[in-house]
Design a protein around this motif. Structure first.
Motif, mmCIF file in Angstrom:
data_model
loop_
_atom_site.group_PDB
_atom_site.id
_atom_site.type_symbol
_atom_site.label_atom_id
_atom_site.label_comp_id
_atom_site.label_asym_id
_atom_site.label_seq_id
_atom_site.Cartn_x
_atom_site.Cartn_y
_atom_site.Cartn_z
ATOM 1 N N ARG A 45 -87.292 67.034 25.385
ATOM 2 C CA ARG A 45 -87.615 65.618 25.201
ATOM 3 C C ARG A 45 -88.924 65.491 24.423
ATOM 4 N NH1 ARG A 45 -86.201 60.752 27.660
ATOM 5 N NH2 ARG A 45 -87.844 59.217 27.659
ATOM 6 N N GLU A 47 -91.656 62.458 22.904
ATOM 7 C CA GLU A 47 -92.080 61.066 22.883
ATOM 8 C C GLU A 47 -93.269 60.964 21.943
ATOM 9 O OE1 GLU A 47 -92.731 59.262 26.712
ATOM 10 O OE2 GLU A 47 -91.068 60.377 27.598
ATOM 11 N N GLU A 52 -88.565 58.007 21.011
ATOM 12 C CA GLU A 52 -88.239 58.908 22.113
ATOM 13 C C GLU A 52 -86.946 59.619 21.757
ATOM 14 O OE1 GLU A 52 -88.042 56.997 25.909
ATOM 15 O OE2 GLU A 52 -89.907 55.908 25.571
#
Length: 164
Positions: A45, A47, A52
């Protein structure tokens, strides 16, 4: 609004949303996917400000669900002269989800021989059945949980001796 209109930078009627640079976004997704694959990660992940990105790699199982990962645990086996010798440690299958564990049928017990990548149980989380697989053939050395028991992420579920 269609994908084509969003790519052109239209934001829809009455919206003050910022324009999206789809080429840059797609390039970041490609980079994240390449990093995930090259490093062996199952999920990654990123961000960055308003952007995102989450990349998930499908597990190599027929159901394409994430599976529990087998991890070695230390084991000392007594030798005939009384000293401890180290043999190949059993693999510890840990929970990949928080939820309720349900044993597969027929349920495995200590001493059971399991075939290659057999489904041992599943963790029910938010109504979804997430399989727990053996990862390899071997003998079940220990069952650390009972059917219907709540489990936490990373909790040991089974120990499997691949040498059996």
């Amino acid at each position: 609004m269609t994908l084509a209109s969003r790519r052109a930078g239209e934001t829809g009627s009455g919206s003050n949303a910022p324009r999206v640079d789809w080429d840059l976004t797609l390039e970041r997704v490609r980079q994240a996917a390449e990093f995930c694959a090259s490093s062996g990660l199952v999920r990654y992940r990123v961000e960055e400000g308003d952007l995102e990105i989450e990349v998930r790699r499908r597990a190599a199982t027929p159901s394409a669900q994430p599976v529990a990962v087998a991890e070695p645990a230390p084991l000392a086996v007594p030798s005939p002269n009384g000293s401890a010798t180290h043999s190949r440690p059993p693999a510890v299958v840990k929970a990949e989800f928080v939820g309720i564990l349900r044993l597969a049928r027929p349920a495995v017990a200590e001493g059971s021989i399991v075939s290659d990548d057999r489904e041992l149980a599943y963790v029910e989380s938010l109504g979804v059945r997430n399989p727990v697989r053996s990862g390899a053939a071997g003998r079940v050395v220990a069952v650390h949980v009972d059917d219907g028991e709540p489990v936490e992420f990373g909790q040991p579920l089974f120990s499997i001796d691949p040498a059996a």
